[in-house]
Design a protein around this motif. Sequence first.
Motif, PDB file in Angstrom:
ATOM      1  N   VAL A  80      39.108  36.129  40.670  1.00 25.95           N
ATOM      2  CA  VAL A  80      40.093  35.969  41.740  1.00 25.95           C
ATOM      3  C   VAL A  80      39.363  35.964  43.081  1.00 25.95           C
ATOM      4  CG1 VAL A  80      42.128  36.959  42.851  1.00 25.95           C
ATOM      5  CG2 VAL A  80      41.813  37.208  40.371  1.00 25.95           C
ATOM      6  N   TYR A  81      39.611  34.925  43.865  1.00 28.38           N
ATOM      7  CA  TYR A  81      39.026  34.907  45.210  1.00 28.38           C
ATOM      8  C   TYR A  81      39.834  34.029  46.150  1.00 28.38           C
ATOM      9  CZ  TYR A  81      36.932  30.230  44.567  1.00 28.38           C
ATOM     10  OH  TYR A  81      36.730  28.885  44.371  1.00 28.38           O
ATOM     11  N   ARG A 110      49.717  43.237  28.418  1.00 27.93           N
ATOM     12  CA  ARG A 110      48.924  44.304  29.038  1.00 27.93           C
ATOM     13  C   ARG A 110      47.790  43.596  29.771  1.00 27.93           C
ATOM     14  NH1 ARG A 110      46.022  49.491  26.089  1.00 27.93           N
ATOM     15  NH2 ARG A 110      45.385  50.495  28.033  1.00 27.93           N
ATOM     16  N   TRP A 111      47.785  43.705  31.090  1.00 25.30           N
ATOM     17  CA  TRP A 111      46.804  43.019  31.926  1.00 25.30           C
ATOM     18  C   TRP A 111      45.641  43.950  32.239  1.00 25.30           C
ATOM     19  CZ3 TRP A 111      46.619  38.007  33.611  1.00 25.30           C
ATOM     20  CH2 TRP A 111      47.739  37.223  33.347  1.00 25.30           C
ATOM     21  N   LEU A 112      44.439  43.419  32.162  1.00 26.89           N
ATOM     22  CA  LEU A 112      43.218  44.143  32.484  1.00 26.89           C
ATOM     23  C   LEU A 112      42.448  43.377  33.551  1.00 26.89           C
ATOM     24  CD1 LEU A 112      42.004  44.677  28.806  1.00 26.89           C
ATOM     25  CD2 LEU A 112      43.323  46.286  30.184  1.00 26.89           C
ATOM     26  N   LEU A 113      41.600  44.077  34.276  1.00 25.23           N
ATOM     27  CA  LEU A 113      40.682  43.420  35.201  1.00 25.23           C
ATOM     28  C   LEU A 113      39.611  44.401  35.602  1.00 25.23           C
ATOM     29  CD1 LEU A 113      40.966  44.353  38.454  1.00 25.23           C
ATOM     30  CD2 LEU A 113      43.132  43.223  38.184  1.00 25.23           C
ATOM     31  N   ALA A 118      38.924  45.420  45.551  1.00 27.64           N
ATOM     32  CA  ALA A 118      40.283  44.973  45.875  1.00 27.64           C
ATOM     33  C   ALA A 118      41.352  45.826  45.189  1.00 27.64           C
ATOM     34  CB  ALA A 118      40.442  43.507  45.500  1.00 27.64           C
ATOM     35  N   HIS A 119      41.077  47.086  45.032  1.00 27.71           N
ATOM     36  CA  HIS A 119      42.007  47.967  44.328  1.00 27.71           C
ATOM     37  C   HIS A 119      43.406  47.960  44.957  1.00 27.71           C
ATOM     38  CE1 HIS A 119      38.040  49.318  43.087  1.00 27.71           C
ATOM     39  NE2 HIS A 119      38.615  49.778  41.999  1.00 27.71           N
ATOM     40  N   GLY A 120      43.461  47.969  46.270  1.00 19.16           N
ATOM     41  CA  GLY A 120      44.757  47.985  46.958  1.00 19.16           C
ATOM     42  C   GLY A 120      45.607  46.772  46.624  1.00 19.16           C
ATOM     43  N   LEU A 121      44.998  45.621  46.547  1.00 19.60           N
ATOM     44  CA  LEU A 121      45.731  44.408  46.189  1.00 19.60           C
ATOM     45  C   LEU A 121      46.320  44.536  44.788  1.00 19.60           C
ATOM     46  CD1 LEU A 121      46.574  41.389  46.380  1.00 19.60           C
ATOM     47  CD2 LEU A 121      44.246  40.841  45.607  1.00 19.60           C
ATOM     48  N   TYR A 122      45.501  44.914  43.844  1.00 17.69           N
ATOM     49  CA  TYR A 122      45.949  44.946  42.451  1.00 17.69           C
ATOM     50  C   TYR A 122      46.940  46.070  42.175  1.00 17.69           C
ATOM     51  CZ  TYR A 122      42.245  41.563  41.996  1.00 17.69           C
ATOM     52  OH  TYR A 122      41.471  40.456  42.160  1.00 17.69           O
TER      53      TYR A 122
END
Length: 141
Positions: A80-81, A110-113, A118-122
């Motif tokens: 993601v960018y 179940r989504w992983l990344l 970018a913790h705040g965004l996710y």
Amino acid sequence: MIATTGDYELDDDPARVDRDALWDFMSTKAYWARWRTREQVLRQLDAAWRVVGVYHRDGAMVGFARAISDGVSLAYLADVYVLDEHRGHGLGKALVRAMVEESPGGERLRWLLHTDDAHGLYRQFGFAEPDHTMLERPRQS
């Protein structure tokens, strides 16, 4: 095209992805991907379950995200960018929303990344630290 926001549009057509722009970002700016070869980046693109590009009104691809998934229970959000000069327009949020909340069947996965910055965004989309059931085997050198 799946959405517009100001001077930008989001599109999930894999044929529209600017492979040169993707490679340029991944090979020079993506701290998480600079070790990949162009062939590997393009192979990942071609094998993706879903991709979403962000395109400026002049046609340039200025953002991207891809996901891999079994389509039933698990998905992984990757690469993601948004280019620096196009940040501040809500494009990161629009990309994550398009991938996680608007993917066909995405709401039941179940989504992983992995992210380092970018913790705040996710977190806005329900991502959190894994619980005790999650284990990871890091990439082996």
